[in-house]
Enzyme design. Structure first.
Site, PDB file in Angstrom:
ATOM      1  CB  THR A 109      -0.899   0.033   1.263  1.00 57.91           C
ATOM      2  OG1 THR A 109      -1.350  -1.283   1.540  1.00 57.91           O
ATOM      3  CG2 THR A 109      -2.058   0.976   1.096  1.00 57.91           C
ATOM      4  CG  HIS A 170      -5.849  -1.309   4.806  1.00 56.84           C
ATOM      5  ND1 HIS A 170      -5.091  -1.494   3.674  1.00 56.84           N
ATOM      6  CD2 HIS A 170      -4.973  -0.913   5.775  1.00 56.84           C
ATOM      7  CE1 HIS A 170      -3.824  -1.225   3.942  1.00 56.84           C
ATOM      8  NE2 HIS A 170      -3.726  -0.856   5.199  1.00 56.84           N
ATOM      9  CB  SER A 200       4.073  -8.693   5.218  1.00 59.01           C
ATOM     10  OG  SER A 200       4.292  -7.316   5.327  1.00 59.01           O
ATOM     11  CE1 TYR A 253       5.617  -5.358  -1.940  1.00 57.80           C
ATOM     12  CE2 TYR A 253       6.320  -7.512  -2.755  1.00 57.80           C
ATOM     13  CZ  TYR A 253       6.554  -6.382  -1.995  1.00 57.80           C
ATOM     14  OH  TYR A 253       7.730  -6.270  -1.297  1.00 57.80           O
ATOM     15  CB  SER A 288      14.817   1.735  -5.017  1.00 60.27           C
ATOM     16  OG  SER A 288      15.447   2.594  -4.088  1.00 60.27           O
ATOM     17  CG  PHE A 289      13.345  -2.398   0.119  1.00 65.71           C
ATOM     18  CD1 PHE A 289      12.085  -2.630   0.644  1.00 65.71           C
ATOM     19  CD2 PHE A 289      14.450  -2.615   0.928  1.00 65.71           C
ATOM     20  CE1 PHE A 289      11.921  -3.079   1.952  1.00 65.71           C
ATOM     21  CE2 PHE A 289      14.300  -3.059   2.232  1.00 65.71           C
ATOM     22  CZ  PHE A 289      13.040  -3.297   2.740  1.00 65.71           C
ATOM     23  CB  SER A 291      15.072   5.233  -2.283  1.00 73.53           C
ATOM     24  OG  SER A 291      14.268   6.358  -2.236  1.00 73.53           O
ATOM     25  N   GLY A 328      10.692  -6.460   1.934  1.00 75.06           N
ATOM     26  CA  GLY A 328      10.418  -6.077   0.548  1.00 75.06           C
ATOM     27  C   GLY A 328      10.783  -7.121  -0.488  1.00 75.06           C
TER      28      GLY A 328
HETATM   29  P1  A3P Z   1       7.391  -7.010   3.925  1.00 72.42           P
HETATM   30  O1  A3P Z   1       6.869  -6.976   5.325  1.00 72.42           O
HETATM   31  O2  A3P Z   1       7.215  -8.340   3.260  1.00 72.42           O
HETATM   32  O3  A3P Z   1       8.786  -6.517   3.822  1.00 72.42           O
HETATM   33  P2  A3P Z   1       1.878  -2.002   3.229  1.00 72.42           P
HETATM   34  O4  A3P Z   1       2.426  -0.714   2.792  1.00 72.42           O
HETATM   35  O5  A3P Z   1       0.615  -2.418   2.524  1.00 72.42           O
HETATM   36  O6  A3P Z   1       1.791  -2.088   4.707  1.00 72.42           O
HETATM   37  O7  A3P Z   1       2.904  -3.134   2.747  1.00 72.42           O
HETATM   38  C1  A3P Z   1       4.116  -3.327   3.420  1.00 72.42           C
HETATM   39  C2  A3P Z   1       4.980  -4.274   2.633  1.00 72.42           C
HETATM   40  O8  A3P Z   1       5.466  -3.597   1.457  1.00 72.42           O
HETATM   41  C3  A3P Z   1       6.209  -4.675   3.457  1.00 72.42           C
HETATM   42  O9  A3P Z   1       6.509  -6.008   3.062  1.00 72.42           O
HETATM   43  C4  A3P Z   1       7.213  -3.652   2.957  1.00 72.42           C
HETATM   44  O10 A3P Z   1       8.551  -4.005   3.209  1.00 72.42           O
HETATM   45  C5  A3P Z   1       6.892  -3.660   1.466  1.00 72.42           C
HETATM   46  N1  A3P Z   1       7.456  -2.504   0.763  1.00 72.42           N
HETATM   47  C6  A3P Z   1       7.334  -1.200   1.068  1.00 72.42           C
HETATM   48  N2  A3P Z   1       8.033  -0.438   0.215  1.00 72.42           N
HETATM   49  C7  A3P Z   1       8.608  -1.286  -0.664  1.00 72.42           C
HETATM   50  C8  A3P Z   1       9.471  -1.107  -1.795  1.00 72.42           C
HETATM   51  N3  A3P Z   1       9.880   0.092  -2.176  1.00 72.42           N
HETATM   52  N4  A3P Z   1       9.866  -2.209  -2.462  1.00 72.42           N
HETATM   53  C9  A3P Z   1       9.451  -3.442  -2.074  1.00 72.42           C
HETATM   54  N5  A3P Z   1       8.642  -3.679  -1.027  1.00 72.42           N
HETATM   55  C10 A3P Z   1       8.231  -2.603  -0.320  1.00 72.42           C
END
Ligand code: A3P
Length: 363
Positions: A109, A170, A200, A253, A288-289, A291, A328
């Site tokens: 999200t 949600h 997660s 995702y 990116s993750f 960043s 991520g």
């Molecule tokens: P994980 O807990 O598997 O790492 P939300 O925003 O719906 O709460 O989702 C959170 C999930 O999205 C987490 O997953 C989080 O790490 C992942 N996430 C957030 N930013 C991300 C990114 N830039 N790239 C990949 N995954 C990301």
């Protein structure tokens, strides 16, 4: 397994009424509340430090453009706090230039919010870095789910925002404000595979809500549709059942992980936006993750610090699973779930979702 219980706060105050069941038929409230009678939940929710959950059954689903004979939204697992909020939320004013982003929790999200906000705001990275995403893109029903410290009222923040508003929810289709279906603002829905969501979500609840059960206990309650916003499969499938709407875009995702530029391009088309390759490369970099993890406007570090300190767990702060932007990965669940539990989650999906067209959304 479930039984109807207390009626709405509005019921007894209706004029000229003496009979509760008759009133129940005529009341204009938006939902029914159904008590959870699941024995495992009832006997042990306090031990796991879970919220008092209740199943919230939408009424008036004739508004929702799902035309399948017999379709009815399933009751959604929420906290009892929602009772203070239900009618006000379903009557919320929706604006035609709103942008709504809906999802089941932990499906990407925050990542999608940042992408959508930037695409719709001419890639204004400066504002995105300066202003919290949680204020730019408020989580509209959050105060109806949790008692928030600091007095933030995200529902009011969303209501008072100047247009165009960006709104996160949600909630399943059945509990969206009624005007969503008549005003038809742009709506983006993001979804993610079941095993990743389970893992997660567990780490998120252990961090944010001090959930004290094990991953296995959490996963089993998720599979009994007794976690926040459950049932998960119906949440995803019902948004897919309205995929014929021009104002809805479904994103995923796993595709964002494997081909973010392709998803960004689709989102740009959906919002009639066009950017140069250079700008798009900068956007990919921003999203990116690494960043995002280092970006204080959305990494929720402050909130996590506050919660861990407030619950005597400050020493857990640096733990890898206590990060909001956590791991991520597409296959990150493999290091958490035993092969048996992973197989059980898959079997749960196969049993709950026999239609292979939908099954592939989860496996
Ligand atoms: P994980 O807990 O598997 O790492 P939300 O925003 O719906 O709460 O989702 C959170 C999930 O999205 C987490 O997953 C989080 O790490 C992942 N996430 C957030 N930013 C991300 C990114 N830039 N790239 C990949 N995954 C990301």
């Amino acid at each position: 397994m479930i039984r109807q219980f207390a009626l709405s706060k509005n019921i007894e105050s209706l004029p000229g009424s003496s009979n509760r069941s008759e009133l129940y038929q005529v009341a204009t409230m938006s939902v029914n509340y159904i008590e959870i009678t699941d024995p495992v939940y009832r006997t042990s929710w306090k031990k796991r430090n879970e919220h008092g959950y209740v199943l919230v059954e939408p009424k008036e689903h004739w508004r929702i453009p799902i035309r399948e004979p017999g379709w009815k939204p399933k009751p959604c697992c929420l906290t009892k706090r929602f009772e203070k909020f239900d009618d006000e939320f379903s009557a919320m004013e929706v604006r035609s230039d709103d942008v709504w982003l809906a999802s089941y929790p932990k499906t990407g999200t925050t990542w999608s919010q940042e992408m959508v906000w930037l695409i719709c705001n001419n890639l204004d990275f400066e504002t995105a870095r300066k202003e919290s995403l949680f204020m730019r893109f408020p989580f509209v029903e959050l105060n109806g789910i949790a008692d928030l410290p600091g007095g933030f009222d995200y529902f009011k923040i969303a209501q008072d925002m100047p247009s165009p508003r960006f709104i996160k929810t949600h909630l399943p289709v059945g509990l969206l404000p009624h005007q969503i279906w008549s005003v038809k603002p742009k709506l983006v829905y993001v979804y993610r595979k079941a095993k990743s969501v389970a893992v997660s979500f567990y780490h998120h609840m252990a961090t944010i809500a001090n959930y004290k059960g094990t991953l296995e206990e959490f996963t089993r309650s998720f599979m009994r549709d007794l976690q926040l916003y459950s049932p998960y499969h119906d949440h995803v499938i019902d948004y897919h059942k309205i995929s014929h709407l021009d104002n809805l875009l479904l994103i995923n995702y796993e595709e964002m992980k494997t081909d973010l530029p392709a998803v960004i391009k689709r989102v740009c088309v959906f919002f009639n936006k066009s950017y140069t390759d250079e700008q798009l490369a900068e956007l990919c970099n921003h999203l990116s993750f690494e960043s995002m993890r280092n970006n204080p406007s959305l990494n929720a570090n402050e909130m996590v610090d506050m919660i861990l300190t407030g619950t005597g767990r400050a020493h857990e702060r640096d733990h890898a699973n206590r990060q909001f932007i956590r791991k991520g990965q597409v296959d990150g669940w493999k290091s958490d779930l035993t092969p048996e539990l992973a197989e059980e989650i898959d079997n749960w999906t196969r049993a709950k979702v026999p239609d292979v067209k939908y099954q592939k959304l989860f496996l």
